[in-house]
Design a protein around this motif. Structure first.
Motif, PDB file in Angstrom:
ATOM      1  N   GLN A   1      24.554  68.806  -6.397  1.00  0.00           N
ATOM      2  CA  GLN A   1      23.411  69.534  -5.863  1.00  0.00           C
ATOM      3  C   GLN A   1      23.549  69.749  -4.357  1.00  0.00           C
ATOM      4  OE1 GLN A   1      20.648  66.736  -8.168  1.00  0.00           O
ATOM      5  NE2 GLN A   1      19.324  68.494  -7.791  1.00  0.00           N
TER       6      GLN A   1
ATOM      7  N   GLY B   1      25.905  67.421 -13.085  1.00  0.00           N
ATOM      8  CA  GLY B   1      25.249  68.075 -11.963  1.00  0.00           C
ATOM      9  C   GLY B   1      23.914  67.476 -11.600  1.00  0.00           C
TER      10      GLY B   1
ATOM     11  N   THR C   1      24.023  74.745  -8.778  1.00  0.00           N
ATOM     12  CA  THR C   1      24.578  73.479  -9.262  1.00  0.00           C
ATOM     13  C   THR C   1      25.152  73.649 -10.661  1.00  0.00           C
ATOM     14  OG1 THR C   1      23.019  72.170  -7.938  1.00  0.00           O
ATOM     15  CG2 THR C   1      24.059  71.070  -9.809  1.00  0.00           C
TER      16      THR C   1
END
Length: 236
Positions: free
Chosen positions: A117, A90, A141
């Motif tokens: 993101q 992430g 996220t």
């Protein structure tokens, strides 16, 4: 008959604290449920789309599953936006550090956001730059990386990212620019859509000039690298 004891009256700080605790619990539970629903259901609308309506841009979108979309579209996104998409969880720490150093040097501001993101921002939040929004972005996220497979993250990203004024998703962008759907994009077409993503209201994928043309050509060249090096392995 049972006798009730005196009711405890909380102080103002106590009442505020209890309200904050309840609000946090509701937010955590609500956001987990929300992310869980979007694991299976296409986001019907986003805050960016709603904002576009108020600005008179309208909404043009046409959801296409990742399985039906030409694989080079996802490769173009990886080549342009996030080469380590399949290997990070992430957040790309190296990219964030590079962006921080670049911005601290006084050069043109540049973010270090991953596709994860950007998906979290586009699906659940609003556009803009603030620490509050970035905090929420980090939370969502983490949730989508935990609850969605990488294929789903890419699928949602390629279907809700703005690809032109009032146009959302690679399929709608392909129809707008090339008059056919995203199931049969050429390498050049996929690269041009990816080149538009950072500034969709200022760039066009048809007969691009200047930076957009050069950037699209650079992405097209890197699509082969993504394919050859298996940088899209998590999507196969």
């Amino acid at each position: 008959m049972a006798v009730r004891g005196p009711r405890v009256k909380r102080s103002l700080p106590g009442r505020i604290g209890w309200f904050v605790v309840r609000a946090v619990i509701w937010f955590v539970v609500g956001s987990i449920v929300w992310v869980g629903i979007y694991r299976f259901v296409p986001p019907p609308v986003t805050m960016t789309m709603i904002g576009g309506l108020f600005d008179g841009r309208g909404i043009t979108k046409d959801w296409m599953s990742l399985s039906d979309m030409d694989p080079d579209m996802a490769r173009a996104a990886i080549a342009a936006e996030d080469s380590r998409f399949c290997s990070h969880h992430g957040f790309d720490v190296e990219a964030i550090e590079k962006a921080f150093k670049r911005n601290a040097s006084g050069r043109k501001l540049r973010g270090g956001s991953t596709i994860s993101q950007q998906t979290a921002k586009n699906a659940f939040l609003w556009q803009g730059r603030s620490w509050v929004r970035k905090g929420f972005e980090a939370w969502f996220t983490a949730l989508i990386e935990l609850m969605w497979p990488k294929r789903r993250i890419m699928e949602v990203y390629l279907n809700i990212a703005e690809t032109g004024i009032g146009t959302y998703g690679a399929n709608a962008g392909s129809m707008r620019y090339f008059k056919h759907d995203a199931s049969r994009l050429s390498v050049t077409e996929a690269a041009r859509i990816a080149a538009v993503l950072p500034l969709p209201q200022k760039r066009g994928a048809v007969a691009p000039t200047g930076f957009t043309r050069r950037y699209g050509s650079s992405i097209a060249a890197r699509i082969g690298v993504v394919r050859r090096d298996g940088l899209d392995g998590c999507l196969r």
